[in-house]
Write an enzyme that holds these catalytic residues in place. Structure first.
Site, PDB file in Angstrom:
ATOM      1  N   ARG A 173      12.518   2.385  -1.689  1.00 47.92           N
ATOM      2  CA  ARG A 173      12.022   3.715  -2.048  1.00 47.92           C
ATOM      3  C   ARG A 173      12.315   4.727  -0.934  1.00 47.92           C
ATOM      4  O   ARG A 173      12.366   5.910  -1.166  1.00 47.92           O
ATOM      5  CB  ARG A 173      10.502   3.664  -2.248  1.00 47.92           C
ATOM      6  CG  ARG A 173      10.050   2.934  -3.477  1.00 47.92           C
ATOM      7  CD  ARG A 173       8.538   2.704  -3.429  1.00 47.92           C
ATOM      8  NE  ARG A 173       7.755   3.921  -3.308  1.00 47.92           N
ATOM      9  CZ  ARG A 173       7.366   4.675  -4.320  1.00 47.92           C
ATOM     10  NH1 ARG A 173       7.689   4.348  -5.537  1.00 47.92           N
ATOM     11  NH2 ARG A 173       6.626   5.740  -4.113  1.00 47.92           N
ATOM     12  N   ARG A 177      19.005   7.599   6.441  1.00 45.66           N
ATOM     13  CA  ARG A 177      20.093   8.587   6.444  1.00 45.66           C
ATOM     14  C   ARG A 177      20.661   8.779   7.839  1.00 45.66           C
ATOM     15  O   ARG A 177      19.911   8.919   8.791  1.00 45.66           O
ATOM     16  CB  ARG A 177      19.562   9.958   6.015  1.00 45.66           C
ATOM     17  CG  ARG A 177      19.005  10.026   4.646  1.00 45.66           C
ATOM     18  CD  ARG A 177      18.940  11.518   4.268  1.00 45.66           C
ATOM     19  NE  ARG A 177      18.056  11.706   3.148  1.00 45.66           N
ATOM     20  CZ  ARG A 177      16.815  12.140   3.263  1.00 45.66           C
ATOM     21  NH1 ARG A 177      16.308  12.440   4.443  1.00 45.66           N
ATOM     22  NH2 ARG A 177      16.075  12.287   2.189  1.00 45.66           N
ATOM     23  N   ARG A 250      -3.549  -3.154  -5.543  1.00 44.65           N
ATOM     24  CA  ARG A 250      -4.065  -2.680  -4.267  1.00 44.65           C
ATOM     25  C   ARG A 250      -4.931  -1.469  -4.570  1.00 44.65           C
ATOM     26  O   ARG A 250      -4.611  -0.647  -5.442  1.00 44.65           O
ATOM     27  CB  ARG A 250      -2.935  -2.255  -3.322  1.00 44.65           C
ATOM     28  CG  ARG A 250      -2.109  -3.405  -2.843  1.00 44.65           C
ATOM     29  CD  ARG A 250      -2.876  -4.387  -2.007  1.00 44.65           C
ATOM     30  NE  ARG A 250      -3.208  -3.888  -0.678  1.00 44.65           N
ATOM     31  CZ  ARG A 250      -4.009  -4.539   0.161  1.00 44.65           C
ATOM     32  NH1 ARG A 250      -4.592  -5.681  -0.207  1.00 44.65           N
ATOM     33  NH2 ARG A 250      -4.246  -4.061   1.360  1.00 44.65           N
ATOM     34  N   ARG A 281      -2.800   6.045   6.807  1.00 45.32           N
ATOM     35  CA  ARG A 281      -2.327   7.399   7.091  1.00 45.32           C
ATOM     36  C   ARG A 281      -3.481   8.390   7.064  1.00 45.32           C
ATOM     37  O   ARG A 281      -4.553   8.097   6.532  1.00 45.32           O
ATOM     38  CB  ARG A 281      -1.223   7.823   6.124  1.00 45.32           C
ATOM     39  CG  ARG A 281      -1.521   7.606   4.665  1.00 45.32           C
ATOM     40  CD  ARG A 281      -0.275   7.818   3.778  1.00 45.32           C
ATOM     41  NE  ARG A 281      -0.511   7.322   2.433  1.00 45.32           N
ATOM     42  CZ  ARG A 281       0.429   7.172   1.508  1.00 45.32           C
ATOM     43  NH1 ARG A 281       1.674   7.459   1.761  1.00 45.32           N
ATOM     44  NH2 ARG A 281       0.122   6.721   0.311  1.00 45.32           N
ATOM     45  N   GLU A 301      -6.869   7.145   5.031  1.00 47.55           N
ATOM     46  CA  GLU A 301      -6.612   6.282   3.870  1.00 47.55           C
ATOM     47  C   GLU A 301      -6.635   4.815   4.289  1.00 47.55           C
ATOM     48  O   GLU A 301      -5.884   4.413   5.173  1.00 47.55           O
ATOM     49  CB  GLU A 301      -5.241   6.675   3.305  1.00 47.55           C
ATOM     50  CG  GLU A 301      -4.855   5.941   2.063  1.00 47.55           C
ATOM     51  CD  GLU A 301      -3.566   6.522   1.441  1.00 47.55           C
ATOM     52  OE1 GLU A 301      -3.312   7.736   1.554  1.00 47.55           O
ATOM     53  OE2 GLU A 301      -2.824   5.731   0.847  1.00 47.55           O
ATOM     54  N   TYR A 349       5.132   0.356 -10.523  1.00 46.84           N
ATOM     55  CA  TYR A 349       4.968   1.270  -9.397  1.00 46.84           C
ATOM     56  C   TYR A 349       5.732   2.563  -9.704  1.00 46.84           C
ATOM     57  O   TYR A 349       6.739   2.874  -9.102  1.00 46.84           O
ATOM     58  CB  TYR A 349       5.504   0.581  -8.148  1.00 46.84           C
ATOM     59  CG  TYR A 349       5.233   1.248  -6.809  1.00 46.84           C
ATOM     60  CD1 TYR A 349       4.511   2.421  -6.698  1.00 46.84           C
ATOM     61  CD2 TYR A 349       5.706   0.666  -5.644  1.00 46.84           C
ATOM     62  CE1 TYR A 349       4.273   3.000  -5.458  1.00 46.84           C
ATOM     63  CE2 TYR A 349       5.483   1.239  -4.399  1.00 46.84           C
ATOM     64  CZ  TYR A 349       4.773   2.395  -4.321  1.00 46.84           C
ATOM     65  OH  TYR A 349       4.553   2.959  -3.084  1.00 46.84           O
ATOM     66  N   ASP A 351       6.474   6.602  -9.989  1.00 46.92           N
ATOM     67  CA  ASP A 351       6.176   7.902  -9.403  1.00 46.92           C
ATOM     68  C   ASP A 351       5.828   8.855 -10.551  1.00 46.92           C
ATOM     69  O   ASP A 351       6.119   8.564 -11.711  1.00 46.92           O
ATOM     70  CB  ASP A 351       7.399   8.437  -8.651  1.00 46.92           C
ATOM     71  CG  ASP A 351       7.599   7.713  -7.330  1.00 46.92           C
ATOM     72  OD1 ASP A 351       6.607   7.199  -6.791  1.00 46.92           O
ATOM     73  OD2 ASP A 351       8.744   7.659  -6.845  1.00 46.92           O
TER      74      ASP A 351
HETATM   75  N1  UDP Z   1       6.793   2.385   4.618  1.00 47.67           N
HETATM   76  C1  UDP Z   1       6.788   1.968   5.919  1.00 47.67           C
HETATM   77  N2  UDP Z   1       6.448   2.838   6.911  1.00 47.67           N
HETATM   78  C2  UDP Z   1       6.116   4.117   6.644  1.00 47.67           C
HETATM   79  C3  UDP Z   1       6.130   4.570   5.302  1.00 47.67           C
HETATM   80  C4  UDP Z   1       6.455   3.675   4.311  1.00 47.67           C
HETATM   81  O1  UDP Z   1       7.063   0.807   6.204  1.00 47.67           O
HETATM   82  O2  UDP Z   1       5.808   4.870   7.597  1.00 47.67           O
HETATM   83  C5  UDP Z   1       7.141   1.413   3.559  1.00 47.67           C
HETATM   84  C6  UDP Z   1       5.936   0.652   3.069  1.00 47.67           C
HETATM   85  O3  UDP Z   1       6.366  -0.670   2.788  1.00 47.67           O
HETATM   86  C7  UDP Z   1       5.597   1.350   1.776  1.00 47.67           C
HETATM   87  C8  UDP Z   1       6.970   1.741   1.257  1.00 47.67           C
HETATM   88  O4  UDP Z   1       7.707   2.054   2.439  1.00 47.67           O
HETATM   89  O5  UDP Z   1       4.928   0.486   0.890  1.00 47.67           O
HETATM   90  C9  UDP Z   1       6.975   2.892   0.288  1.00 47.67           C
HETATM   91  O6  UDP Z   1       6.391   4.005   0.878  1.00 47.67           O
HETATM   92  P1  UDP Z   1       5.973   5.295   0.056  1.00 47.67           P
HETATM   93  O7  UDP Z   1       5.698   6.374   1.031  1.00 47.67           O
HETATM   94  O8  UDP Z   1       6.988   5.533  -0.987  1.00 47.67           O
HETATM   95  O9  UDP Z   1       4.610   4.789  -0.607  1.00 47.67           O
HETATM   96  P2  UDP Z   1       3.492   5.599  -1.408  1.00 47.67           P
HETATM   97  O10 UDP Z   1       3.550   7.017  -0.928  1.00 47.67           O
HETATM   98  O11 UDP Z   1       3.795   5.407  -2.858  1.00 47.67           O
HETATM   99  O12 UDP Z   1       2.228   4.923  -1.018  1.00 47.67           O
END
Ligand code: UDP
Length: 374
Positions: A173, A177, A250, A281, A301, A349, A351
């Site tokens: 996801r 880059r 979860r 976060r 969170e 999952y 979006d």
């Molecule tokens: N992820 C990570 N570090 C970060 C942000 C995301 O390892 O700082 C990984 C983590 O495994 C997460 C996945 O990337 O489950 C997808 O993140 P995303 O931000 O898309 O998750 P969401 O916002 O849906 O919770």
């Protein structure tokens, strides 16, 4: 005897609201019910100190789909917010997603070639050729240093499982880059509704009848009498009374605080990527809408395994749960009058843009027969 509604829509979240809007447009009469005391499901926002607070976690709308973008813009105006979260690893700040700014801070490299060489070196040292799980996928995409500091702790906190036991697709996801670009999403269109998501869902629902605080599964027999067809957006395993066992989800818990200061962390999203900080976060809501209020609202969170009574947020798409979901899906065939949709109804999952796309597709198939005569 004729039933009072054409569709009973269980769940006033995004999927239910889009379906209701489409059904209304096709001349169908819908009743939308929800067990919560508000509409909008997990994209619900509420004003606190003049700030739209994302009560069930940060939602940033992004899509590559022109059709979906045009559709949502009929119901709300979006601002120009671009998600560019930062990671805090034990006080060190890194840009996300993994890009040249991250690599420069991590290794001091300046050019894409130097960054790629570092990643290749670390991938080779870890002997990964064909990544089989999230850990191997992450190292293979971004190298061991990035994995250790920015992925391992965060992912294990978020999913409560070691990265070696999680599917590789979760990390895909996130873009990697070799350019200096902190835009988290590879999306053509992105933004936050200027009046909040609740207003957007309110506009989707229009004058469709909505009843809140009603638990469909507890009064299923009575509610089923009200409409010919049901659109069910709750958890699929709950619908079938958990007869094959419970799917795992979860859940997320938020500690929300109003602070007497203008700007707490300088960004809407800061990820705490070490394993020790108990939360994943901190969201500072006002930055989603460039707020200038004198106060600020933040949410820490915390991620946890779902247990009965909690709100389910994320399906755990590992092999075990995937197999169980397929068994539940087989039961769906015996329910020709029920459409299962959304993150919980399809155990996917999704979006927000994918939810909308799916709801529009399903509605189109379902409602074509009513459009024909128009
Ligand atoms: N992820 C990570 N570090 C970060 C942000 C995301 O390892 O700082 C990984 C983590 O495994 C997460 C996945 O990337 O489950 C997808 O993140 P995303 O931000 O898309 O998750 P969401 O916002 O849906 O919770």
């Amino acid at each position: 005897m004729e039933k009072p509604y054409d569709y009973l829509i269980v769940g006033a979240g995004l999927y239910g609201a889009v379906f209701a809007q489409q059904a209304k447009e096709a001349g169908q009469k819908c009743l939308v019910i929800d067990k919560r005391d508000h509409i909008a499901g997990n994209i619900y926002t509420e004003k606190v100190e003049g700030i739209d607070v994302h009560c069930y976690g940060a939602h940033i709308f992004h899509t590559n789909d022109q059709k979906v973008w045009s559709y949502v813009n009929r119901f709300t105006e979006f601002n120009r917010y671009t998600n560019s979260p930062v990671a805090n690893y034990r006080g060190e700040i890194y840009n996300l997603p993994f890009n040249m700014n991250t690599f420069n801070k991590m290794w001091g490299v300046i050019t894409p070639e130097q960054a790629q060489a570092r990643i290749d070196e670390q991938r080779k040292a870890a002997c990964i050729t064909n990544p089989k799980n999230l850990e191997e996928q992450a190292i293979s995409l971004a190298g061991t240093d990035i994995y250790e500091k920015l992925i391992k702790g965060y992912t294990q906190k978020q999913w409560g499982r070691p990265c070696s036991e999680l599917p590789a697709f979760i990390i895909k996801r996130l873009p990697v880059r070799l350019i200096y670009d902190n835009n988290y999403f590879n999306a053509l269109y992105q933004g936050i509704p200027v009046e909040g998501y609740t207003k957007m869902v309110e506009n989707l629902l229009g004058d469709t009848e909505v009843r809140l605080n009603v638990d469909y599964l507890k009064q299923k027999t009575e509610f089923d009498k009200l409409a010919d067809k049901i659109v069910y957006t709750g958890p699929i395993d709950a619908y079938f009374g958990y007869q094959l066992g419970a799917l795992q989800y979860r859940s997320v818990r938020f500690e929300t605080e109003t602070l007497d200061m203008e700007n707490y962390q300088g960004d809407a999203v800061v990820n705490y990527t070490d394993a020790e900080t108990p939360y994943t976060r901190i969201i500072e809501h006002k930055h989603f809408t460039f707020g200038t209020q004198p106060k600020t609202v933040i949410s820490r969170e915390y991620s946890a395994e779902w247990k009965p009574g909690d709100e389910p947020y994320y399906p755990v798409n590992d092999e075990k749960n995937g197999a169980l979901y397929q068994k539940y899906k087989a039961l769906v065939n015996a329910e020709p009058n029920v459409i299962f949709g959304g993150r919980l109804g399809e155990y996917k999952y999704y979006d927000m843009d994918q939810v909308i796309e799916e709801a529009l597709d399903v509605a189109k198939k379902e409602l074509t027969r009513f459009w024909c005569g128009k």
